[in-house]
Design a protein around this motif. Structure first.
Motif, PDB file in Angstrom:
ATOM      1  N   GLY A 102      -4.802  15.756  -5.309  1.00  0.00           N
ATOM      2  CA  GLY A 102      -6.244  15.575  -5.365  1.00  0.00           C
ATOM      3  C   GLY A 102      -6.763  14.150  -5.378  1.00  0.00           C
ATOM      4  N   VAL A 103      -5.926  13.169  -5.046  1.00  0.00           N
ATOM      5  CA  VAL A 103      -6.465  11.805  -5.009  1.00  0.00           C
ATOM      6  C   VAL A 103      -7.435  11.661  -3.848  1.00  0.00           C
ATOM      7  N   SER A 104      -8.328  10.707  -3.975  1.00  0.00           N
ATOM      8  CA  SER A 104      -9.346  10.468  -2.950  1.00  0.00           C
ATOM      9  C   SER A 104      -8.815   9.641  -1.797  1.00  0.00           C
ATOM     10  N   ASP A 105      -7.890   8.721  -2.110  1.00  0.00           N
ATOM     11  CA  ASP A 105      -7.344   7.826  -1.098  1.00  0.00           C
ATOM     12  C   ASP A 105      -6.013   7.281  -1.600  1.00  0.00           C
ATOM     13  N   CYS A 106      -5.167   6.881  -0.669  1.00  0.00           N
ATOM     14  CA  CYS A 106      -3.883   6.254  -0.982  1.00  0.00           C
ATOM     15  C   CYS A 106      -3.782   4.941  -0.216  1.00  0.00           C
ATOM     16  N   LEU A 107      -3.197   3.966  -0.863  1.00  0.00           N
ATOM     17  CA  LEU A 107      -2.918   2.684  -0.230  1.00  0.00           C
ATOM     18  C   LEU A 107      -1.489   2.319  -0.608  1.00  0.00           C
ATOM     19  N   ALA A 108      -0.579   2.462   0.353  1.00  0.00           N
ATOM     20  CA  ALA A 108       0.839   2.236   0.077  1.00  0.00           C
ATOM     21  C   ALA A 108       1.121   0.760  -0.148  1.00  0.00           C
ATOM     22  N   LYS A 109       2.032   0.502  -1.078  1.00  0.00           N
ATOM     23  CA  LYS A 109       2.475  -0.865  -1.356  1.00  0.00           C
ATOM     24  C   LYS A 109       3.573  -1.214  -0.365  1.00  0.00           C
ATOM     25  N   PRO A 110       3.664  -2.430   0.027  1.00  0.00           N
ATOM     26  CA  PRO A 110       2.768  -3.543  -0.305  1.00  0.00           C
ATOM     27  C   PRO A 110       1.489  -3.457   0.524  1.00  0.00           C
ATOM     28  N   PHE A 111       0.399  -4.007  -0.019  1.00  0.00           N
ATOM     29  CA  PHE A 111      -0.880  -3.973   0.671  1.00  0.00           C
ATOM     30  C   PHE A 111      -1.527  -5.350   0.588  1.00  0.00           C
ATOM     31  N   HIS A 112      -2.499  -5.566   1.439  1.00  0.00           N
ATOM     32  CA  HIS A 112      -3.226  -6.836   1.463  1.00  0.00           C
ATOM     33  C   HIS A 112      -4.411  -6.732   0.498  1.00  0.00           C
ATOM     34  N   PRO A 113      -4.684  -7.767  -0.287  1.00  0.00           N
ATOM     35  CA  PRO A 113      -5.799  -7.719  -1.243  1.00  0.00           C
ATOM     36  C   PRO A 113      -7.140  -7.364  -0.612  1.00  0.00           C
ATOM     37  N   THR A 114      -7.390  -7.809   0.603  1.00  0.00           N
ATOM     38  CA  THR A 114      -8.654  -7.507   1.263  1.00  0.00           C
ATOM     39  C   THR A 114      -8.793  -6.011   1.530  1.00  0.00           C
ATOM     40  N   GLU A 115      -7.716  -5.389   1.978  1.00  0.00           N
ATOM     41  CA  GLU A 115      -7.756  -3.946   2.217  1.00  0.00           C
ATOM     42  C   GLU A 115      -7.925  -3.193   0.894  1.00  0.00           C
ATOM     43  N   PHE A 116      -7.230  -3.639  -0.139  1.00  0.00           N
ATOM     44  CA  PHE A 116      -7.359  -3.036  -1.462  1.00  0.00           C
ATOM     45  C   PHE A 116      -8.815  -3.074  -1.922  1.00  0.00           C
ATOM     46  N   LEU A 117      -9.423  -4.245  -1.880  1.00  0.00           N
ATOM     47  CA  LEU A 117     -10.807  -4.390  -2.337  1.00  0.00           C
ATOM     48  C   LEU A 117     -11.786  -3.582  -1.483  1.00  0.00           C
ATOM     49  N   SER A 118     -11.536  -3.489  -0.205  1.00  0.00           N
ATOM     50  CA  SER A 118     -12.387  -2.699   0.676  1.00  0.00           C
ATOM     51  C   SER A 118     -12.363  -1.227   0.278  1.00  0.00           C
ATOM     52  N   ARG A 119     -11.190  -0.715  -0.004  1.00  0.00           N
ATOM     53  CA  ARG A 119     -11.078   0.688  -0.404  1.00  0.00           C
ATOM     54  C   ARG A 119     -11.702   0.923  -1.775  1.00  0.00           C
ATOM     55  N   VAL A 120     -11.519  -0.030  -2.683  1.00  0.00           N
ATOM     56  CA  VAL A 120     -12.130   0.080  -4.009  1.00  0.00           C
ATOM     57  C   VAL A 120     -13.652   0.107  -3.885  1.00  0.00           C
ATOM     58  N   GLU A 121     -14.202  -0.804  -3.090  1.00  0.00           N
ATOM     59  CA  GLU A 121     -15.655  -0.833  -2.879  1.00  0.00           C
ATOM     60  C   GLU A 121     -16.170   0.502  -2.357  1.00  0.00           C
ATOM     61  N   ARG A 122     -15.486   1.048  -1.388  1.00  0.00           N
ATOM     62  CA  ARG A 122     -15.908   2.312  -0.770  1.00  0.00           C
ATOM     63  C   ARG A 122     -15.887   3.455  -1.782  1.00  0.00           C
ATOM     64  N   LEU A 123     -14.888   3.484  -2.656  1.00  0.00           N
ATOM     65  CA  LEU A 123     -14.766   4.566  -3.605  1.00  0.00           C
ATOM     66  C   LEU A 123     -15.633   4.391  -4.855  1.00  0.00           C
ATOM     67  N   ALA A 124     -15.708   3.170  -5.370  1.00  0.00           N
ATOM     68  CA  ALA A 124     -16.423   2.911  -6.626  1.00  0.00           C
ATOM     69  C   ALA A 124     -17.923   2.694  -6.416  1.00  0.00           C
ATOM     70  N   ARG A 125     -18.283   2.233  -5.235  1.00  0.00           N
ATOM     71  CA  ARG A 125     -19.697   1.955  -4.935  1.00  0.00           C
ATOM     72  C   ARG A 125     -20.077   2.608  -3.613  1.00  0.00           C
ATOM     73  N   PRO A 126     -20.051   3.927  -3.553  1.00  0.00           N
ATOM     74  CA  PRO A 126     -20.301   4.594  -2.266  1.00  0.00           C
ATOM     75  C   PRO A 126     -21.665   4.300  -1.676  1.00  0.00           C
ATOM     76  N   GLU A 127     -22.651   3.994  -2.526  1.00  0.00           N
ATOM     77  CA  GLU A 127     -23.987   3.689  -2.011  1.00  0.00           C
ATOM     78  C   GLU A 127     -24.014   2.361  -1.257  1.00  0.00           C
ATOM     79  N   ALA A 128     -23.022   1.486  -1.532  1.00  0.00           N
ATOM     80  CA  ALA A 128     -22.967   0.189  -0.866  1.00  0.00           C
ATOM     81  C   ALA A 128     -22.175   0.261   0.446  1.00  0.00           C
ATOM     82  N   ALA A 129     -21.408   1.331   0.610  1.00  0.00           N
ATOM     83  CA  ALA A 129     -20.536   1.440   1.793  1.00  0.00           C
ATOM     84  C   ALA A 129     -21.308   1.846   3.029  1.00  0.00           C
TER      85      ALA A 129
END
Length: 129
Positions: A102-129
């Motif tokens: 039931g997770v919303s999204d997965c980001l396999a390690k290793p990952f780039h910080p920019t991609e990590f932050l982009s996914r966090v923004e989309r999930l935590a602040r959906p109104e901003a996406a």
């Protein structure tokens, strides 16, 4: 969340170095980060903490595995809909298990910080996406 209140993120990462790195990235982007400790602690925190906008989970440590933690969160009456970003190892089987739990999204390690932050923004602040 309103624009004045930072989104709250519950961060679960077994390794202290990774937890510190992720917390710095998140705080630098304006998020309020709650240390989830182990997976058992994280589930307990959901029931007692202020509202959480996103759960990020890398590894849970002893007591509960990641998939069991995801399933427990999804069963929680008040927090069952909170988005979850899983950070599994680069193993398709781990990703599939997380998605099935039931997770919303997965980001396999290793990952780039920019991609990590982009996914966090989309999930935590959906109104901003």
């Amino acid at each position: 969340m309103s624009g004045d209140t930072p989104s709250r993120i519950l961060l679960v990462a077994k390794e202290r170095t990774l937890r510190t790195l992720l917390e710095r990235l998140l705080v630098g982007r304006g998020f309020d980060v709650v240390d989830g400790g182990s997976g058992v602690d994280a589930v307990a925190l959901l029931g007692s903490a202020a509202p959480i906008d996103l759960v990020i989970c890398e590894r849970t440590g002893p007591g509960i595995d990641e998939v069991a933690m995801f399933e427990e969160i999804r069963r929680h009456p008040d927090h069952g809909r909170v988005p979850i970003l899983a950070l599994p190892p680069a193993d398709p089987e781990c990703t599939v298990h997380a998605l099935e739990a039931g997770v919303s999204d997965c980001l396999a390690k290793p990952f780039h910080p920019t991609e990590f932050l982009s996914r966090v923004e989309r999930l935590a602040r959906p109104e901003a996406a």
